[in-house]
Design a protein around this motif. Structure first.
Motif, PDB file in Angstrom:
ATOM      1  N   VAL A 126       0.927  -1.236   0.068  1.00 42.19           N
ATOM      2  CA  VAL A 126       0.157   0.071  -0.036  1.00 42.19           C
ATOM      3  C   VAL A 126       0.844   1.258   0.059  1.00 42.19           C
ATOM      4  O   VAL A 126       1.990   1.136   0.518  1.00 42.19           O
ATOM      5  CB  VAL A 126      -0.829  -0.086   1.263  1.00 42.19           C
ATOM      6  CG1 VAL A 126      -1.770   1.219   1.273  1.00 42.19           C
ATOM      7  CG2 VAL A 126      -1.767  -1.222   1.338  1.00 42.19           C
ATOM      8  N   SER A 127       0.520   2.409  -0.845  1.00 41.08           N
ATOM      9  CA  SER A 127       1.298   3.392  -0.839  1.00 41.08           C
ATOM     10  C   SER A 127       1.105   4.114   0.467  1.00 41.08           C
ATOM     11  O   SER A 127      -0.193   4.601   0.853  1.00 41.08           O
ATOM     12  CB  SER A 127       0.698   4.577  -1.818  1.00 41.08           C
ATOM     13  OG  SER A 127       1.022   3.950  -2.952  1.00 41.08           O
ATOM     14  N   MET A 128       2.132   4.076   1.369  1.00 38.89           N
ATOM     15  CA  MET A 128       1.842   4.723   3.054  1.00 38.89           C
ATOM     16  C   MET A 128       2.551   5.894   2.968  1.00 38.89           C
ATOM     17  O   MET A 128       3.918   6.200   2.669  1.00 38.89           O
ATOM     18  CB  MET A 128       2.359   3.431   3.843  1.00 38.89           C
ATOM     19  CG  MET A 128       1.467   2.237   3.630  1.00 38.89           C
ATOM     20  SD  MET A 128       1.901   1.239   5.035  1.00 38.89           S
ATOM     21  CE  MET A 128       0.911   1.775   6.153  1.00 38.89           C
ATOM     22  N   VAL A 129       2.254   6.858   4.121  1.00 38.63           N
ATOM     23  CA  VAL A 129       2.660   7.918   4.474  1.00 38.63           C
ATOM     24  C   VAL A 129       3.038   7.958   5.966  1.00 38.63           C
ATOM     25  O   VAL A 129       2.052   7.661   6.625  1.00 38.63           O
ATOM     26  CB  VAL A 129       1.972   9.109   4.160  1.00 38.63           C
ATOM     27  CG1 VAL A 129       2.518  10.456   4.533  1.00 38.63           C
ATOM     28  CG2 VAL A 129       1.886   9.368   2.596  1.00 38.63           C
ATOM     29  N   PHE A 130       4.066   8.195   6.376  1.00 40.06           N
ATOM     30  CA  PHE A 130       4.484   8.661   7.638  1.00 40.06           C
ATOM     31  C   PHE A 130       3.725   9.621   8.330  1.00 40.06           C
ATOM     32  O   PHE A 130       4.400  10.482   8.755  1.00 40.06           O
ATOM     33  CB  PHE A 130       5.921   8.195   7.852  1.00 40.06           C
ATOM     34  CG  PHE A 130       6.533   8.106   9.312  1.00 40.06           C
ATOM     35  CD1 PHE A 130       7.282   9.166   9.987  1.00 40.06           C
ATOM     36  CD2 PHE A 130       6.208   6.724   9.923  1.00 40.06           C
ATOM     37  CE1 PHE A 130       7.519   8.746  11.346  1.00 40.06           C
ATOM     38  CE2 PHE A 130       6.545   6.560  11.172  1.00 40.06           C
ATOM     39  CZ  PHE A 130       7.150   7.343  11.843  1.00 40.06           C
ATOM     40  N   ASP A 133       0.196  12.079  -1.286  1.00 39.25           N
ATOM     41  CA  ASP A 133      -0.230  13.162  -0.288  1.00 39.25           C
ATOM     42  C   ASP A 133      -1.404  13.024   0.065  1.00 39.25           C
ATOM     43  O   ASP A 133      -2.580  13.149  -0.532  1.00 39.25           O
ATOM     44  CB  ASP A 133       0.023  14.579  -1.000  1.00 39.25           C
ATOM     45  CG  ASP A 133      -0.153  15.679  -0.138  1.00 39.25           C
ATOM     46  OD1 ASP A 133      -0.413  15.329   1.093  1.00 39.25           O
ATOM     47  OD2 ASP A 133      -0.075  16.706  -0.530  1.00 39.25           O
ATOM     48  N   PRO A 134      -1.931  12.814   1.444  1.00 39.58           N
ATOM     49  CA  PRO A 134      -3.234  12.748   1.895  1.00 39.58           C
ATOM     50  C   PRO A 134      -4.152  13.870   1.759  1.00 39.58           C
ATOM     51  O   PRO A 134      -5.400  13.669   1.527  1.00 39.58           O
ATOM     52  CB  PRO A 134      -2.973  12.444   3.327  1.00 39.58           C
ATOM     53  CG  PRO A 134      -1.627  12.932   3.785  1.00 39.58           C
ATOM     54  CD  PRO A 134      -0.810  12.667   2.537  1.00 39.58           C
ATOM     55  N   ASP A 135      -3.341  15.178   1.669  1.00 42.13           N
ATOM     56  CA  ASP A 135      -4.014  16.351   1.342  1.00 42.13           C
ATOM     57  C   ASP A 135      -4.742  16.467  -0.126  1.00 42.13           C
ATOM     58  O   ASP A 135      -5.703  17.305  -0.342  1.00 42.13           O
ATOM     59  CB  ASP A 135      -3.257  17.663   1.614  1.00 42.13           C
ATOM     60  CG  ASP A 135      -3.035  17.677   3.150  1.00 42.13           C
ATOM     61  OD1 ASP A 135      -3.690  17.234   3.927  1.00 42.13           O
ATOM     62  OD2 ASP A 135      -1.738  18.442   3.352  1.00 42.13           O
ATOM     63  N   SER A 136      -4.144  15.630  -0.977  1.00 44.76           N
ATOM     64  CA  SER A 136      -4.663  15.507  -2.448  1.00 44.76           C
ATOM     65  C   SER A 136      -6.127  14.777  -2.232  1.00 44.76           C
ATOM     66  O   SER A 136      -6.633  14.676  -3.371  1.00 44.76           O
ATOM     67  CB  SER A 136      -3.607  14.927  -3.196  1.00 44.76           C
ATOM     68  OG  SER A 136      -3.573  13.426  -2.902  1.00 44.76           O
ATOM     69  N   ASP A 178      -5.679  10.842   7.916  1.00 45.16           N
ATOM     70  CA  ASP A 178      -4.928  10.591   6.832  1.00 45.16           C
ATOM     71  C   ASP A 178      -4.933   9.041   6.539  1.00 45.16           C
ATOM     72  O   ASP A 178      -4.665   8.725   5.425  1.00 45.16           O
ATOM     73  CB  ASP A 178      -3.761  11.369   7.002  1.00 45.16           C
ATOM     74  CG  ASP A 178      -3.766  12.691   6.719  1.00 45.16           C
ATOM     75  OD1 ASP A 178      -4.548  13.357   6.323  1.00 45.16           O
ATOM     76  OD2 ASP A 178      -2.521  13.426   7.225  1.00 45.16           O
ATOM     77  N   GLY A 179      -4.476   8.388   7.563  1.00 40.98           N
ATOM     78  CA  GLY A 179      -4.490   6.685   7.360  1.00 40.98           C
ATOM     79  C   GLY A 179      -5.886   6.433   6.835  1.00 40.98           C
ATOM     80  O   GLY A 179      -5.628   5.520   5.959  1.00 40.98           O
ATOM     81  N   LEU A 220       0.770   7.778  13.046  1.00 38.21           N
ATOM     82  CA  LEU A 220      -0.613   7.695  13.113  1.00 38.21           C
ATOM     83  C   LEU A 220      -1.123   6.846  11.753  1.00 38.21           C
ATOM     84  O   LEU A 220      -1.691   6.113  11.790  1.00 38.21           O
ATOM     85  CB  LEU A 220      -1.350   8.865  13.452  1.00 38.21           C
ATOM     86  CG  LEU A 220      -1.341   9.201  14.841  1.00 38.21           C
ATOM     87  CD1 LEU A 220      -1.973  10.724  14.903  1.00 38.21           C
ATOM     88  CD2 LEU A 220      -2.007   8.324  15.643  1.00 38.21           C
ATOM     89  N   ALA A 221      -0.814   7.682  10.841  1.00 39.21           N
ATOM     90  CA  ALA A 221      -1.330   7.313   9.469  1.00 39.21           C
ATOM     91  C   ALA A 221      -1.021   5.927   9.140  1.00 39.21           C
ATOM     92  O   ALA A 221      -1.791   4.978   8.478  1.00 39.21           O
ATOM     93  CB  ALA A 221      -0.793   8.319   8.327  1.00 39.21           C
TER      94      ALA A 221
END
Length: 409
Positions: A12-16, A57-60, A94-95, A323-324
């Motif tokens: 999965v594309s993941m962001v810290f 980018d979760p903001d996207s 975001d997660g 968290l995400a």
């Protein structure tokens, strides 16, 4: 279990995009172990280089969406404060968005009524609305969710609930009675003391000698307490290495609801005016008041939960937790059919899971003398067990700190 975490990280594309303040673990605790895996993040932990696909980018990803069938599969029930708090709520949501977006699932957030004055009934009603809205999994943020989540989990035993900054729950609200563990609740917590230590150590090594800590939850929030206790330990250790004594104001005043307030801003402005150089803003939207006080007094700030450097030029670093990533990992267990591995248990995440860190991206690293290389060396000491950070924050005021004067306000 850690192999499953690794598999999800790779699939999965993941962001810290990193998380906030909650209560202590109860019952059994399942802790992922094994080799450390670098997070796919711009706020890169020092365990290795980021690889694979570019992070989303979760903001996207929109905060709201319209489901064709009117049902929302992945639900998020917010903690107190704003959804877009640039901290705990936002990092957790975001997660939710990242996992749903990557897997073609519908999602929705539910905010309990009455904002910072929300009751257990308000929180329960938000969870009920989520389930009745088609939720296949409900992510609940913050230790204040406990009573409502216990009731919701009993009323909807077939729905998995993920308790972020949480712990295992049983079916008896009396803490003196050992009830039956609710196997549809997965508690996810963090070793915040490690992130706090990194921040306190780095601040003193960078030349700050008059520090502050302003925490949320009124001193009843175990996650914030761990952050603060680690921060004191790190500052004291660095001061001992430098052969100096540092001062620290330490307070839970005006932070009970994690909200910004004129009272908090006034108090922190007074700290800066009296010589405090940098304050750890440990409590969601409290950051806004502390950053404003720093701006007005040429002071500095340490952020919490996520990289808050983009919110103020006065942020030197942030004590982050993943968290995400944790949300995506836990929700992944629901959809790969392995939720029973984490349901009814508590999972505690720390440096060994790349779940706590300081941001090291160029735009986030604002120390003048403390280097990324020195930070990586300190991080490695935690990783290999050479450095162990105490998490028993009950010892904070009884400890005779060798190189730190602690002023508890």
């Amino acid at each position: 279990m850690y192999k499953k975490l690794l598999a999800l990280l790779l699939s999965v594309s993941m962001v810290f995009g990193l998380a906030a303040c909650g209560n202590g673990n109860q019952g059994s605790t399942e802790t992922p172990g094994g080799e450390s895996t670098p997070p796919a993040t711009e706020s890169q932990a020092p365990a290795g280089e980021t690889g694979g696909e570019a992070a989303v980018d979760p903001d996207s990803i929109p905060d709201t969406m319209t489901s064709e069938d009117g049902k929302y599969q992945v639900a998020f029930v917010t903690d107190v404060g704003q959804l877009k708090d640039k901290s705990f709520n936002q990092g957790t949501f975001d997660g939710v968005k990242l996992y749903a977006n990557a897997n073609g699932l519908s999602y929705k957030y539910y905010q309990p009524a009455n904002s910072s004055e929300a009751t257990d009934d308000d929180r329960y009603n938000a969870m009920k609305a989520a389930v009745e809205g088609g939720a296949e999994v409900v992510v609940c943020a913050g230790y204040l969710q406990e009573a409502a989540l216990r009731q919701a989990a009993m009323d909807y035993p077939d729905i998995p609930f993920i308790f972020i900054d949480g712990y295992p729950l049983d079916d008896d609200p009396d803490p003196a009675v050992e009830g039956n563990i609710l196997t549809n609740v997965a508690g996810i917590s963090f070793q915040e003391e490690q992130a706090g230590y990194l921040a306190g150590y780095a601040a003193v090594k960078d030349g700050f000698t008059k520090l502050g800590f302003s925490g949320g939850g009124g001193g009843t929030n175990d996650a914030c307490c761990r952050f603060g206790y680690g921060y004191v330990q790190g500052a004291n250790a660095a001061a001992a290495e430098e052969g100096i004594t540092v001062d620290m104001n330490y307070s839970w005043e005006y932070g009970a609801t994690f909200s910004a307030s004129t009272e908090l801003q006034t108090m922190i402005s007074g700290w800066y005016a009296n010589g405090t150089e940098i304050v750890f803003a440990c409590g969601g939207s409290m950051f806004q008041s502390i950053a404003a006080a720093a701006s007005a007094n040429d002071g500095y700030v340490i952020g919490v939960d996520v990289d808050q450097s983009g919110e103020s030029d006065y942020v030197v670093t942030s004590a982050m937790k993943g968290l995400a990533d944790a949300v995506q990992w836990a929700v992944g267990h629901v959809y790969d059919g392995t939720f029973s591995d984490i349901g009814g248990t508590g999972t505690s995440l720390g440096v060994k899971d790349n779940a706590v860190a300081l941001p090291t991206a160029d735009e986030s690293w604002r120390f003048e003398t403390f280097t990324v290389e020195e930070y990586e060396d300190l991080y490695q000491q935690m990783l290999d067990g050479t450095l162990v950070v105490d998490n028993d924050f009950s010892k904070l005021e009884s400890t005779e700190w060798s190189n730190l004067v602690l002023n508890v306000i």
